[in-house]
Motif scaffolding. Sequence first.
Motif, short mmCIF file in Angstrom:
data_model
loop_
_atom_site.label_atom_id
_atom_site.label_comp_id
_atom_site.label_asym_id
_atom_site.label_seq_id
_atom_site.Cartn_x
_atom_site.Cartn_y
_atom_site.Cartn_z
N PHE A 74 0.81 -1.08 -0.06
CA PHE A 74 -0.03 -0.06 -0.12
C PHE A 74 0.87 1.38 -0.08
O PHE A 74 0.29 2.35 0.71
CB PHE A 74 -1.17 -0.14 1.14
N GLU A 75 2.01 1.26 -0.43
CA GLU A 75 3.13 2.15 -0.50
C GLU A 75 3.14 2.83 -2.07
O GLU A 75 2.73 1.98 -2.84
CB GLU A 75 4.41 1.86 -0.14
N THR A 76 3.53 4.20 -1.97
CA THR A 76 3.52 4.83 -3.48
C THR A 76 4.96 5.08 -3.68
O THR A 76 5.52 5.85 -2.64
CB THR A 76 2.57 5.74 -3.79
N VAL A 77 5.67 4.66 -4.52
CA VAL A 77 6.95 5.27 -4.84
C VAL A 77 7.11 5.73 -6.20
O VAL A 77 6.70 5.46 -7.27
CB VAL A 77 8.10 3.93 -4.99
N ARG A 78 8.02 6.91 -6.23
CA ARG A 78 8.23 7.66 -7.32
C ARG A 78 9.59 7.63 -7.83
O ARG A 78 10.51 7.82 -6.98
CB ARG A 78 7.49 9.24 -7.32
N ILE A 79 9.66 7.19 -9.04
CA ILE A 79 11.21 7.00 -9.60
C ILE A 79 11.22 7.93 -10.92
O ILE A 79 10.38 8.37 -11.54
CB ILE A 79 11.23 5.61 -9.86
N LEU A 80 12.67 8.24 -11.08
CA LEU A 80 12.98 9.07 -12.35
C LEU A 80 13.68 8.23 -13.23
O LEU A 80 14.82 7.66 -12.70
CB LEU A 80 13.42 10.30 -11.86
N VAL A 81 13.50 7.85 -14.54
CA VAL A 81 14.24 7.07 -15.39
C VAL A 81 14.29 7.81 -16.39
O VAL A 81 13.70 8.35 -17.27
CB VAL A 81 13.17 5.92 -15.80
N THR A 82 15.84 7.66 -16.80
CA THR A 82 16.37 8.12 -18.08
C THR A 82 16.50 7.22 -18.89
O THR A 82 17.76 6.23 -18.51
CB THR A 82 17.58 9.14 -17.72
N PHE A 83 16.31 7.15 -20.16
CA PHE A 83 16.51 6.12 -21.24
C PHE A 83 17.68 6.48 -22.00
O PHE A 83 17.67 6.69 -22.97
CB PHE A 83 15.30 5.98 -22.16
N ASP A 84 18.81 5.94 -21.18
CA ASP A 84 20.12 6.49 -21.70
C ASP A 84 20.92 5.18 -22.25
O ASP A 84 22.10 5.04 -22.53
CB ASP A 84 21.02 7.17 -20.67
N GLY A 85 20.08 4.22 -22.46
CA GLY A 85 20.87 2.71 -23.00
C GLY A 85 20.55 2.70 -24.26
O GLY A 85 20.96 3.34 -25.16
N PHE A 86 19.93 1.57 -24.69
CA PHE A 86 19.66 1.07 -25.95
C PHE A 86 18.28 0.93 -26.26
O PHE A 86 17.53 0.67 -25.51
CB PHE A 86 20.49 -0.21 -26.27
N PRO A 87 17.73 1.10 -27.68
CA PRO A 87 16.30 0.72 -27.87
C PRO A 87 16.12 -0.67 -27.89
O PRO A 87 17.02 -1.40 -27.67
CB PRO A 87 16.49 1.41 -29.62
N GLY A 88 14.86 -0.76 -28.03
CA GLY A 88 14.36 -2.02 -28.05
C GLY A 88 13.16 -2.46 -26.83
O GLY A 88 12.44 -1.57 -26.42
N THR A 89 12.76 -3.54 -26.93
CA THR A 89 11.52 -3.92 -25.65
C THR A 89 12.17 -4.46 -24.69
O THR A 89 13.21 -5.37 -24.55
CB THR A 89 10.73 -4.85 -26.30
N TRP A 90 11.92 -3.75 -23.50
CA TRP A 90 12.64 -4.04 -22.18
C TRP A 90 11.42 -4.40 -21.04
O TRP A 90 10.31 -3.92 -21.17
CB TRP A 90 13.19 -2.89 -21.52
N MET A 91 11.65 -5.33 -20.15
CA MET A 91 10.78 -5.75 -19.31
C MET A 91 10.82 -4.97 -18.08
O MET A 91 11.79 -4.38 -17.45
CB MET A 91 10.96 -7.54 -18.85
N TYR A 92 9.57 -4.88 -17.33
CA TYR A 92 9.87 -4.28 -16.00
C TYR A 92 8.72 -5.36 -15.21
O TYR A 92 7.92 -5.79 -15.79
CB TYR A 92 9.47 -2.82 -15.62
N HIS A 93 9.00 -5.85 -13.93
CA HIS A 93 8.38 -6.73 -13.31
C HIS A 93 8.71 -6.65 -11.91
O HIS A 93 9.76 -6.19 -11.57
CB HIS A 93 8.47 -8.14 -14.04
N CYS A 94 7.93 -7.41 -10.82
CA CYS A 94 8.00 -7.65 -9.76
C CYS A 94 9.22 -9.02 -9.68
O CYS A 94 9.11 -9.67 -10.40
CB CYS A 94 6.74 -8.27 -8.93
N HIS A 95 10.23 -8.71 -8.78
CA HIS A 95 11.36 -9.58 -8.65
C HIS A 95 10.96 -10.75 -7.71
O HIS A 95 11.79 -11.62 -7.53
CB HIS A 95 12.68 -9.13 -8.53
N ILE A 96 9.68 -10.75 -7.24
CA ILE A 96 9.25 -11.87 -6.76
C ILE A 96 8.83 -13.08 -7.69
O ILE A 96 7.77 -12.74 -8.46
CB ILE A 96 8.08 -11.88 -5.65
N LEU A 97 9.67 -13.93 -8.02
CA LEU A 97 9.52 -14.79 -9.27
C LEU A 97 8.24 -15.54 -9.53
O LEU A 97 7.66 -15.21 -10.67
CB LEU A 97 10.79 -15.69 -9.51
#
Length: 493
Positions: A454-477
């Motif tokens: 029940f928490e909210t986290v705000r992050i700033l992402v700079t897309f300074d790497g490579f183009p393509g399709t990237w995943m984002y996900h919970c790391h509890i597998l």
Amino acid sequence: MKKIVRCVSLAAAALTLLSACMGNHGDHSEGHGERAPSDVVIVPASEGPWALVPLKDVNADPDVVEVHLEARIASFEYRPGKHVEAWTYNGLVPGPLIEAKVGDRVIVHFTNSLTKDTTVHWHGQRITAAMDGTLAMQNAIKPGDSFTYDFVVQDEGLYWYHPHMNADEQVARGLYGALVVRGPGDDAVEVASEELIVLHDMHIDENNKIVLSADMASLMSGREGNYVFANGRLRPIKDLKAGERHRLRIVNAASARFFRLALPGHSFHKVATDGHLLEAPVELDEVLLTPGERVDLIVTATGAPASQVDLMSLPYERGHGTGAAAAFPLITLRYSAHEPVATPALPATLASFAPLAQSSGSVELVLSEDPMDHGDGGHGGHAMDPVFRINGEAFPNITPITATLGSTQTWTIVNDSEMDHPFHLHGFFFEAIERAGVAAPYRAKQDTINVAAFETVRILVTFDGFPGTWMYHCHILEHEERGMMGELVVTAP
Ligand SMILES: [Cu+2]
């Protein structure tokens, strides 16, 4: 005195155990059977080498690291004289250490000798998307097939690798390893030693078989193994002298277990998050390391000569009663009788970050959990499987986020569930700017961040790497494999 650890009491080892317990905690209680209340098997500290095994670089070029990596079934001696059939990289649990330096080309000749499809993901590294090991960018590597991962490592620090398909099962069976990229940050703090530590766990039954997450509780909360290892060893010993500083560089490779790390009687300094140096050391009494995260800690040996202290994993409530488990030791730090040596100074600054970039877009991601699959769960769709969603969608039935290479976005991650979710983004790192309405106390570069229930986290992402399709996900597998994953499509401007 508060009891910290309930030691096992087996007749054959009673004296050793008693002395180990007394030596560490000044307390002892009779145990019955092998399981501590946390269900984690606790053993006496044990001698012997426990460093990760480096993978041989077969390329003579000093700027190329070329290695052979094979996923195969092998026997893993999970405690002295006891073996389990594991899925391994090169026969090792954890897999071998891949070591490179910033700017190196890394060529990994990977062979799948398992009976199931797999891929290898290089967690945290900003490499080309085609080499990221996800099914968005490559085909599954079939049993008997090979694939060459070929990329340049541009970020120094501690990273790790693991499969990115059926990851809940494949990691549960032992597939993970560390990747360290050497650079100037290695010398940021004067220390007597550096330890690269993979924390991992396995659920092993009394017949020496790996138990996968199958019951509702482990599907919902993620599998927590009853054996918890540091580099494949149960409670290894780290020797040190009073006064020294040591750098512990730690990966949490567990599927779901959170490590709330503490060293009783000691504070430590956090100097890097997810491989990236902080701007200045941060002194802490404990640090929470969620699945996928890495942390570099400077431990100052402020204890007395000839004493010992355990690096502990303290209870942490991440939802569904997981905090009821007991504390347990991971690594025993053993002081020599040597009189204290001079402690080197800790630098006031470690790195200087560029000013935060201006955000040109915002994204909101709402994380939710559902105990019942309504047909959209990504993992077999059993009606009794829980499903985890982002913005109401379960992978693979998702709407990708889009971004332009070079731009910066603000992502607001809203956890609308009663469980913590460690959020991981591939291909780019980010900085948290706000947690639960409070500005981040210091800047830190991360690729994985816990979003508490029940928490909210705000992050700033700079897309300074490579183009393509990237995943984002919970790391509890178990969550990642049951819907809590999305795609980010980054295109050139
Ligand atoms: Cu989760």
